[in-house]
Design a protein around this motif. Structure first.
Motif, PDB file in Angstrom:
ATOM      1  N   GLY A 108       0.877  -1.470   0.117  1.00 60.20           N
ATOM      2  CA  GLY A 108      -0.003  -0.501  -0.298  1.00 60.20           C
ATOM      3  C   GLY A 108       0.643   1.355   0.102  1.00 60.20           C
ATOM      4  N   GLY A 109       2.043   1.625   1.194  1.00 64.62           N
ATOM      5  CA  GLY A 109       2.721   2.638   1.043  1.00 64.62           C
ATOM      6  C   GLY A 109       3.300   3.172  -0.294  1.00 64.62           C
ATOM      7  N   THR A 110       4.003   2.028  -0.813  1.00 67.12           N
ATOM      8  CA  THR A 110       5.047   2.017  -2.148  1.00 67.12           C
ATOM      9  C   THR A 110       4.095   2.454  -3.257  1.00 67.12           C
ATOM     10  OG1 THR A 110       6.281   0.283  -1.073  1.00 67.12           O
ATOM     11  CG2 THR A 110       6.357   0.260  -3.880  1.00 67.12           C
ATOM     12  N   SER A 111       2.797   2.033  -3.817  1.00 67.61           N
ATOM     13  CA  SER A 111       2.387   2.626  -4.373  1.00 67.61           C
ATOM     14  C   SER A 111       1.371   4.209  -4.587  1.00 67.61           C
ATOM     15  CB  SER A 111       0.855   1.411  -4.431  1.00 67.61           C
ATOM     16  OG  SER A 111      -0.173   1.434  -3.510  1.00 67.61           O
ATOM     17  N   ALA A 112       1.120   4.047  -3.569  1.00 66.96           N
ATOM     18  CA  ALA A 112       0.969   5.415  -3.322  1.00 66.96           C
ATOM     19  C   ALA A 112       2.279   6.439  -3.184  1.00 66.96           C
ATOM     20  CB  ALA A 112       0.515   5.890  -1.726  1.00 66.96           C
ATOM     21  N   PHE A 113       3.750   5.990  -2.412  1.00 60.94           N
ATOM     22  CA  PHE A 113       5.266   6.634  -3.268  1.00 60.94           C
ATOM     23  C   PHE A 113       5.528   6.776  -4.311  1.00 60.94           C
ATOM     24  CE2 PHE A 113       9.465   7.125  -3.144  1.00 60.94           C
ATOM     25  CZ  PHE A 113       9.601   8.034  -1.902  1.00 60.94           C
ATOM     26  N   VAL A 114       4.924   5.543  -5.145  1.00 58.82           N
ATOM     27  CA  VAL A 114       5.026   6.136  -6.526  1.00 58.82           C
ATOM     28  C   VAL A 114       4.554   6.850  -7.821  1.00 58.82           C
ATOM     29  CG1 VAL A 114       5.389   4.328  -8.565  1.00 58.82           C
ATOM     30  CG2 VAL A 114       6.445   3.427  -6.582  1.00 58.82           C
ATOM     31  N   ALA A 115       3.042   6.544  -7.200  1.00 55.89           N
ATOM     32  CA  ALA A 115       2.007   7.714  -7.743  1.00 55.89           C
ATOM     33  C   ALA A 115       2.331   8.753  -7.947  1.00 55.89           C
ATOM     34  CB  ALA A 115       1.204   6.845  -6.833  1.00 55.89           C
ATOM     35  N   ASP A 116       3.276   9.384  -6.383  1.00 55.36           N
ATOM     36  CA  ASP A 116       3.559  11.187  -6.476  1.00 55.36           C
ATOM     37  C   ASP A 116       4.953  11.131  -6.698  1.00 55.36           C
ATOM     38  OD1 ASP A 116       0.824  11.569  -5.268  1.00 55.36           O
ATOM     39  OD2 ASP A 116       0.939  11.439  -2.758  1.00 55.36           O
ATOM     40  N   ASP A 117       5.625  10.441  -7.060  1.00 50.08           N
ATOM     41  CA  ASP A 117       6.706  10.550  -7.466  1.00 50.08           C
ATOM     42  C   ASP A 117       7.413  11.052  -8.931  1.00 50.08           C
ATOM     43  OD1 ASP A 117       9.928  11.195  -7.092  1.00 50.08           O
ATOM     44  OD2 ASP A 117       9.757   9.078  -8.096  1.00 50.08           O
ATOM     45  N   LYS A 118       8.137  11.779  -9.655  1.00 51.28           N
ATOM     46  CA  LYS A 118       8.552  11.804 -10.943  1.00 51.28           C
ATOM     47  C   LYS A 118       9.387  12.657 -11.416  1.00 51.28           C
ATOM     48  CE  LYS A 118       4.142  14.957  -9.912  1.00 51.28           C
ATOM     49  NZ  LYS A 118       3.442  15.090  -9.371  1.00 51.28           N
ATOM     50  N   ALA A 119      10.323  12.060 -12.093  1.00 52.89           N
ATOM     51  CA  ALA A 119      11.591  12.358 -12.484  1.00 52.89           C
ATOM     52  C   ALA A 119      11.772  13.309 -13.258  1.00 52.89           C
ATOM     53  CB  ALA A 119      11.964  10.959 -13.304  1.00 52.89           C
ATOM     54  N   VAL A 120      11.416  14.515 -13.018  1.00 51.92           N
ATOM     55  CA  VAL A 120      11.737  15.673 -14.513  1.00 51.92           C
ATOM     56  C   VAL A 120      13.046  15.828 -14.467  1.00 51.92           C
ATOM     57  CG1 VAL A 120       9.578  16.645 -13.608  1.00 51.92           C
ATOM     58  CG2 VAL A 120      11.908  17.541 -12.650  1.00 51.92           C
ATOM     59  N   GLN A 121      13.035  17.045 -15.719  1.00 49.06           N
ATOM     60  CA  GLN A 121      14.613  17.406 -16.140  1.00 49.06           C
ATOM     61  C   GLN A 121      14.694  19.548 -16.328  1.00 49.06           C
ATOM     62  OE1 GLN A 121      16.099  16.244 -19.532  1.00 49.06           O
ATOM     63  NE2 GLN A 121      18.271  17.924 -19.580  1.00 49.06           N
ATOM     64  N   LEU A 122      15.530  19.314 -15.470  1.00 50.77           N
ATOM     65  CA  LEU A 122      15.479  21.372 -14.475  1.00 50.77           C
ATOM     66  C   LEU A 122      16.870  21.740 -15.230  1.00 50.77           C
ATOM     67  CD1 LEU A 122      14.074  23.435 -13.502  1.00 50.77           C
ATOM     68  CD2 LEU A 122      15.112  22.956 -11.153  1.00 50.77           C
ATOM     69  N   THR A 123      16.680  22.717 -16.181  1.00 46.07           N
ATOM     70  CA  THR A 123      17.387  23.788 -17.077  1.00 46.07           C
ATOM     71  C   THR A 123      17.268  24.812 -15.896  1.00 46.07           C
ATOM     72  OG1 THR A 123      17.501  22.085 -19.221  1.00 46.07           O
ATOM     73  CG2 THR A 123      19.376  23.784 -18.414  1.00 46.07           C
ATOM     74  N   VAL A 124      18.229  25.277 -15.556  1.00 46.03           N
ATOM     75  CA  VAL A 124      18.439  26.707 -15.167  1.00 46.03           C
ATOM     76  C   VAL A 124      19.290  27.622 -15.861  1.00 46.03           C
ATOM     77  CG1 VAL A 124      18.656  28.168 -13.099  1.00 46.03           C
ATOM     78  CG2 VAL A 124      17.591  25.830 -13.093  1.00 46.03           C
ATOM     79  N   ASP A 125      19.213  28.673 -16.670  1.00 45.08           N
ATOM     80  CA  ASP A 125      20.390  28.931 -17.350  1.00 45.08           C
ATOM     81  C   ASP A 125      21.161  27.820 -18.061  1.00 45.08           C
ATOM     82  OD1 ASP A 125      20.328  31.986 -17.343  1.00 45.08           O
ATOM     83  OD2 ASP A 125      21.948  32.550 -16.576  1.00 45.08           O
TER      84      ASP A 125
END
Length: 450
Positions: A108-125
């Motif tokens: 139960g905990g892992t399914s909620a954790f995986v659902a909210d976690d997002k892998a994104v790419q951030l480019t600053v300047d």
């Protein structure tokens, strides 16, 4: 050797312990098995800002129930389902129950954790990095990462855009540029990090242009002073010839020099030499030769008139003769492209001051008649002597007036100055006095007309 059951987590593969290896009682179920991922707290911890409030709400919504809690529910609902049979439950079942509860907790905990976690790419300047985040939108992500942005900065997608795994977020900071473009100065903002990028972004045509900084120079966030002079077409007219050049010169004088024309002495151009040459402008070179000339010029004298009661009305006598003064003036004489210009006055010095002329003006009432001379034809005599002109003067300059008096005779009769300067009435009055003294003899040729 038996293998422990495995399960997947966002950080790898975990295992559960076999019941034979780790005996556990029911009251220790929650503390004996603690998987290696962030704990689920009973409530949101104090966090600052919008991001903290959203994470607290999300955790509360997705918090999994512990195995002990579900056991407690089962225990409380047992009497409704039937008589308690704990005394009849086999020992093996008691050992498997805690492990089952832990597996359910992890699932139960892992399914909620995986659902909210997002892998994104951030480019600053221009600097990129990949990260995992629980943020709901771009603005929350940037707040979590401590990335500030302002009016002149670009955030793509916008701060309110929702986040999903795999998104690419770019932040480009604005930089102030004090741009002098073809002599016109203004302040602009750019998100480019180099001079070349800024020129492209601002739409400045830089081919053949002069740049005060190299194209590859980095623009810091504090900004940059940049002078750009684009290439322009300028026509130079000189010495009867026309020269058309392409130039990025800063002044007209520089453009003239680039065309191969030299200025000497007083030579100049039709527009100020230090002005900025515009595209399509025609500049004429003026060859100037000049010299100075000194001239003596007269200063007119003033005339002052004073009344004199001893003189008959209408009579004026010059008491002091006026005299002109002298002024020495220096002029600049110029010839431009062979054409002589109007002289320009440089300075003036008074050499001699003028002397004022003083004139006495009679106010005495003139007598109307002279005894012994009335009734004669004085008009006929005047016409014969002078043609009836009061200011007439003979060819020798000796005699003047209506009756052609000489100066000595005139003054002997009480007249002032010259007879031709007196009024016709005074001249006739003096002629009558002369007739009383000498008869018609002063006028040998015309006296008979009296």
């Amino acid at each position: 050797m038996s293998h422990a059951p495995q399960y997947e987590t966002p950080y790898g593969v975990g295992t559960t312990c076999e019941p034979e290896q780790v005996p556990v009682s029911e009251r220790d179920t929650q503390t004996a098995f603690r998987p290696d991922f962030p704990r689920q707290s009973a409530g949101p911890a104090p966090e600052a800002g919008r991001a903290g409030a959203r994470r607290a709400a999300r955790r509360k919504k997705t918090k999994p129930r512990s195995g002990a809690a579900r056991s407690q529910e089962t225990a409380e609902s047992g009497p409704e389902r039937g008589p308690k049979r704990g005394s009849e439950r086999p020992d093996g079942l008691r050992r498997l129950l805690p492990q089952a509860l832990v597996v359910a907790f992890l699932a139960g905990g892992t399914s909620a954790f995986v659902a909210d976690d997002k892998a994104v790419q951030l480019t600053v300047d221009g600097e990129s990095r990949t990260l995992h985040t629980f943020a709901d939108d771009v603005g929350e992500l940037l707040e979590d990462e401590g990335v500030d942005f302002g009016t002149h900065d670009i955030v793509a997608p916008g701060a309110g855009a929702a986040l999903v795994s795999g998104d690419e977020i770019a932040v480009r900071y604005g930089r102030p540029v004090k741009l002098t473009l073809d002599g016109q100065r203004r302040e602009v903002w750019t998100t480019a990090r180099t001079v070349d990028g800024a020129l492209r972004q601002l739409g400045v045509r830089a081919e053949g242009a002069y740049l005060s900084a190299s194209r590859s120079r980095r623009i810091e966030r504090t900004g940059l002073d940049l002078d750009v002079r684009t290439e322009r077409t300028v026509t130079i007219m000189a010495d009867g010839r026309e020269r058309k050049i392409r130039t990025n010169a800063a002044t007209v004088a520089e453009a003239v020099a680039e065309s191969g024309i030299s200025l000497h002495g007083q030579d100049t151009t039709s527009v100020p030499p230090q002005s900025f040459p515009r595209d399509g402008q025609t500049v004429t070179v003026m060859r100037i030769s000049g010299r100075k000339e000194v001239r003596d010029e007269p200063i007119p004298f003033a005339v002052r008139r004073t009344e004199d009661a001893s003189l008959f009305a209408g009579t004026e006598v010059v008491e002091q003769q006026g005299q002109q003064g002298t002024r020495r003036v220096t002029y600049a004489l110029r010839t431009v492209n062979g054409v002589r210009q109007k002289p320009r006055r440089l300075r003036a010095v008074v050499v001699r001051e003028p002397r004022t002329q003083i004139v006495k003006v009679g106010t005495k009432q003139r007598p109307s008649s002279v005894a012994g001379a009335e009734g004669l034809n004085w008009g006929s005599l005047a016409h014969c002597e002078s043609g009836g002109r009061p200011n007439a003067v003979d060819a020798s300059g000796t005699y003047g007036g209506l009756y052609q008096f000489d100066t000595r005779t005139w003054q002997g009769l009480g007249g002032s100055g010259r007879p031709q300067d007196a009024s016709a009435e005074e001249q006739t009055y003096r002629a009558k006095k002369l007739y009383v003294q000498r008869g018609a003899s002063p006028w040998p040729h015309c006296g008979g007309r009296l």
